[in-house]
Write an enzyme that holds these catalytic residues in place. Structure first.
Site, short mmCIF file in Angstrom:
data_model
loop_
_atom_site.label_atom_id
_atom_site.label_comp_id
_atom_site.label_asym_id
_atom_site.label_seq_id
_atom_site.Cartn_x
_atom_site.Cartn_y
_atom_site.Cartn_z
CG ASP A 46 -1.98 -0.98 1.27
OD1 ASP A 46 -2.04 -1.81 0.34
OD2 ASP A 46 -2.78 -0.96 2.22
CG HIS A 83 2.60 0.29 4.26
ND1 HIS A 83 2.43 -0.62 5.29
CD2 HIS A 83 1.39 0.89 4.08
CE1 HIS A 83 1.17 -0.54 5.72
NE2 HIS A 83 0.52 0.36 5.01
ZN LIG Z 1 -2.42 3.08 3.38
#
Ligand SMILES: [Zn+2]
Length: 240
Positions: free
Chosen positions: A49, A191
Site C-alpha cells: 500500500d 508498504h
Molecule cells: Zn495506506
C-alpha cells in the site's frame, strides 16, 4: 421505483459520469476451472500500500523480478503523476494494480461526491496509465462501512497478516512476524514506501520460497481457490 433503487440508480449514473465503476472478473474461469498454477504448493499474496515511491518501489520491483515473484500494489492517485513508468512496469511485469484512494483518506462516512473523487478519480488515472480497467479497492486503514461497499465498484481487498511495518520500521521484526504467521492463502500487508519494508519483503520471499510457497497476485489467489471476486464484497484471505 423504490427510494433505495432510485438512490442506487443515481449512484450508478454518477459512477458512470465520473469515469465508471467497472469491475470485470479477470482471467475468466473456463469450463475446466482455472489452470492449477501451484501444483499443490501453498499460495500466498504480498500486497503493498501507499506507493508508488520512486526510490523504494523501483528497488522492490527489481528484487521481485529477480525472484520471479508477482505482487499486488494498492496505489495512491496523487502519486501517479511522474511515476507513470513505474506503474506501467508493474503492469508489464504481471503485478496486480489496485486503488488506495487519491490522497489516503478514510472512506467511511464520505458522501458519494467525495467518495468518487477519491476512488473513481484514481481508477480513471490508472486506467489511462496502463490502458485497462478492473482495479480492486483497498480502503485506507481497512475501514469499510455500507457506503464503501455500495460505492466501491470493485472487490474490497483487506488482509490476514499485518506486521505493522510502518510502526518501528524494523526489518527483522517484520520478517520474523510474517514468517511465523504465513500460511496457505494468506494476504500479507506491507508498504513499499519504506526501505526497511522493501528489504523485509525480499527476505520474506526468500524464506517462504525455501518453505515451498508460491507468491501470486490477489486475483490469482482467488481464482486458484475458485472464488469469483464480487464488487462490494470484502476479502481478507483465501485459506483453503
Ligand atoms: Zn495506506
Amino acid at each position: 421505483m423504490g427510494k433505495k433503487r432510485k438512490i442506487m440508480a443515481l449512484a450508478l449514473t454518477m459512477a458512470l459520469l465520473l469515469g465508471g465503476a467497472r469491475w470485470r472478473e479477470p482471467g475468466a474461469v473456463t469450463a475446466d476451472g482455472p489452470a492449477d498454477i501451484g501444483a499443490g504448493r501453498p499460495l500466498i499474496a504480498l500486497t503493498f500500500d501507499d506507493g508508488p515511491r520512486r526510490s523504494t518501489t523501483t528497488q522492490l520491483l527489481d528484487g521481485l523480478a529477480q525472484r520471479g515473484v508477482t505482487a499486488t500494489f494498492f496505489l495512491i492517485g496523487e502519486q501517479v503523476e511522474g511515476n507513470e513508468d513505474i506503474i506501467r512496469r508493474m503492469d508489464a511485469e504481471g503485478h496486480q494494480l489496485g486503488v488506495h484512494t487519491w490522497d489516503h483518506v478514510q472512506l467511511t462516512g464520505l458522501g458519494p461526491r467525495d467518495f468518487y473523487a477519491q476512488v473513481e478519480r484514481t481508477r480513471s488515472l490508472l486506467a489511462q496509465t496502463v490502458g485497462r480497467e478492473s482495479f480492486a479497492l483497498r480502503p485506507p486503514y481497512g475501514m469499510v462501512d455500507n457506503g464503501v461497499k455500495k460505492r466501491s465498484g470493485a472487490p474490497i481487498i483487506l488482509w490476514s497478516i499485518d506486521p505493522t511495518d510502518w510502526d518501528d520500521k524494523n526489518t527483522q521484526r517484520v520478517v520474523a512476524e510474517v514468517a511465523a504467521q504465513a500460511g496457505d492463502g494468506d494476504i500479507i500487508l506491507l508498504h513499499d514506501i519504506y526501505p526497511t519494508s522493501v528489504e523485509a519483503a525480499l527476505q520474506i520471499v526468500d524464506i517462504l520460497h525455501a518453505r515451498g510457497f508460491l507468491f501470486v497476485t490477489v486475483e490469482e489467489l482467488a481464482s486458484q481457490r475458485h472464488v469469483a471476486l464480487e464488487p462490494g464484497e470484502t476479502y481478507c484471505d483465501f485459506h483453503p
